[in-house]
Design a protein around this motif. Sequence first.
Motif, short mmCIF file in Angstrom:
data_model
loop_
_atom_site.label_atom_id
_atom_site.label_comp_id
_atom_site.label_asym_id
_atom_site.label_seq_id
_atom_site.Cartn_x
_atom_site.Cartn_y
_atom_site.Cartn_z
N ALA A 124 0.83 -1.20 0.00
CA ALA A 124 0.00 0.00 0.00
C ALA A 124 0.87 1.25 0.00
N GLU A 125 1.96 1.20 0.73
CA GLU A 125 2.87 2.36 0.79
C GLU A 125 3.52 2.60 -0.58
N ASP A 126 3.93 1.51 -1.24
CA ASP A 126 4.51 1.63 -2.59
C ASP A 126 3.50 2.22 -3.56
N ALA A 127 2.25 1.79 -3.45
CA ALA A 127 1.20 2.25 -4.36
C ALA A 127 0.95 3.75 -4.19
N ARG A 128 0.89 4.20 -2.94
CA ARG A 128 0.67 5.63 -2.69
C ARG A 128 1.84 6.47 -3.21
N ALA A 129 3.04 5.96 -3.02
CA ALA A 129 4.22 6.69 -3.50
C ALA A 129 4.22 6.78 -5.03
N LYS A 130 3.86 5.68 -5.68
CA LYS A 130 3.84 5.69 -7.14
C LYS A 130 2.74 6.61 -7.66
N ALA A 131 1.58 6.61 -7.02
CA ALA A 131 0.49 7.50 -7.41
C ALA A 131 0.93 8.96 -7.33
N ALA A 132 1.63 9.30 -6.26
CA ALA A 132 2.10 10.67 -6.08
C ALA A 132 3.12 11.04 -7.16
N ARG A 133 4.03 10.12 -7.47
CA ARG A 133 5.05 10.38 -8.50
C ARG A 133 4.41 10.59 -9.86
N LEU A 134 3.44 9.74 -10.20
CA LEU A 134 2.81 9.85 -11.52
C LEU A 134 1.94 11.09 -11.62
N LEU A 135 1.30 11.49 -10.53
CA LEU A 135 0.54 12.74 -10.56
C LEU A 135 1.47 13.90 -10.90
N GLU A 136 2.62 13.93 -10.26
CA GLU A 136 3.57 15.00 -10.55
C GLU A 136 4.07 14.90 -11.99
N ARG A 137 4.22 13.65 -12.50
CA ARG A 137 4.69 13.48 -13.89
C ARG A 137 3.71 14.05 -14.89
N VAL A 138 2.41 14.02 -14.59
CA VAL A 138 1.42 14.57 -15.50
C VAL A 138 1.07 16.01 -15.11
N ASN A 139 1.96 16.62 -14.36
CA ASN A 139 1.84 18.04 -13.99
C ASN A 139 0.62 18.34 -13.13
N MET A 140 0.37 17.45 -12.18
CA MET A 140 -0.67 17.65 -11.18
C MET A 140 -0.02 17.62 -9.79
N PRO A 141 -0.51 18.44 -8.84
CA PRO A 141 0.11 18.47 -7.51
C PRO A 141 -0.24 17.23 -6.69
N ARG A 142 0.65 16.85 -5.78
CA ARG A 142 0.38 15.71 -4.90
C ARG A 142 -0.86 15.93 -4.04
N SER A 143 -1.18 17.18 -3.77
CA SER A 143 -2.36 17.48 -2.95
C SER A 143 -3.65 17.01 -3.60
N ALA A 144 -3.61 16.72 -4.92
CA ALA A 144 -4.81 16.24 -5.62
C ALA A 144 -5.23 14.86 -5.14
N LEU A 145 -4.32 14.10 -4.53
CA LEU A 145 -4.61 12.73 -4.12
C LEU A 145 -5.83 12.63 -3.22
N SER A 146 -6.04 13.59 -2.36
CA SER A 146 -7.14 13.51 -1.38
C SER A 146 -8.44 14.10 -1.90
N ARG A 147 -8.43 14.60 -3.13
CA ARG A 147 -9.62 15.28 -3.67
C ARG A 147 -10.43 14.35 -4.57
N LEU A 148 -11.63 14.83 -4.97
CA LEU A 148 -12.53 14.06 -5.82
C LEU A 148 -12.47 14.57 -7.26
#
Length: 277
Positions: A124-148
Amino acid sequence: MSDTLLQVDNLVVEYPGSGFFAKPARALHGVSLDIQRGETVGLVGESGSGKTTLGRAILGLADVHSGTISYGGKDISRASRGQRRALSRDIQVIFQDPYSSLNPVMSIEDILIEPLRVHRIGTAEDARAKAARLLERVNMPRSALSRLPREFSGGQRQRIAIARSLMVDPKLIICDEPVSALDVTTQERVTSLLADIQRETGVAYLFIAHDLALVRQISRRVAVMYHGEIVEWGDAEVIGARPQNPYTKRLLLAAPVPDPARQRIRRARRLDLAAQA
């Protein structure tokens, strides 16, 4: 290892008729094309031409009547549900509508890590870290993770969809009109992002669209579909400069130009070609 990633040979797809005695409706008529590792193949045609049906057949969402779809040298045209689930690690999809392709009640983090949960990849920790990295790769902030999803624009949602498709490190992504619901400026940003990701990862794309001018910008080779058949297939620049089929010529003339006088001439030529068809 062969450079051919996906091979479609003489593919026929039929849908049942609407009445008891109605004959099946043929959506694809002996379609053949191939996609090489790391390349973009554009598939272009108007609505009803069969291009989305071809994408659905590759994904296992449309039943194949005859012909074959080979991935990595193995026929997947009649793969079982379990085989399809395994294949989804290698073959992902980006859908047309960024407003309906993301589950509205799930957070962006849950949307992104769902493919990893399905395939039981990593912690689960690896998955969250990868999600954050890929969000940044597509030019989206990590803060988007908690939003809808409803909190983002169409272009932002499509970036999130791109990040989701990359979570399992696919080798092929079916891009089913991924920018048609976006404005021109956002289209350019998304296609540039896809090209950058391809250079970094070596992923291949089947880029489905109705705009031939747009497809030429991102594709190495282009297949033009008309009434369920590929009527022109080859190098994108060659087809753009010297189209052979009248339908391809009409698609090129359909692209708008800023000069009103040239636009009137192009419209008249397109209407003449349509009348001759």
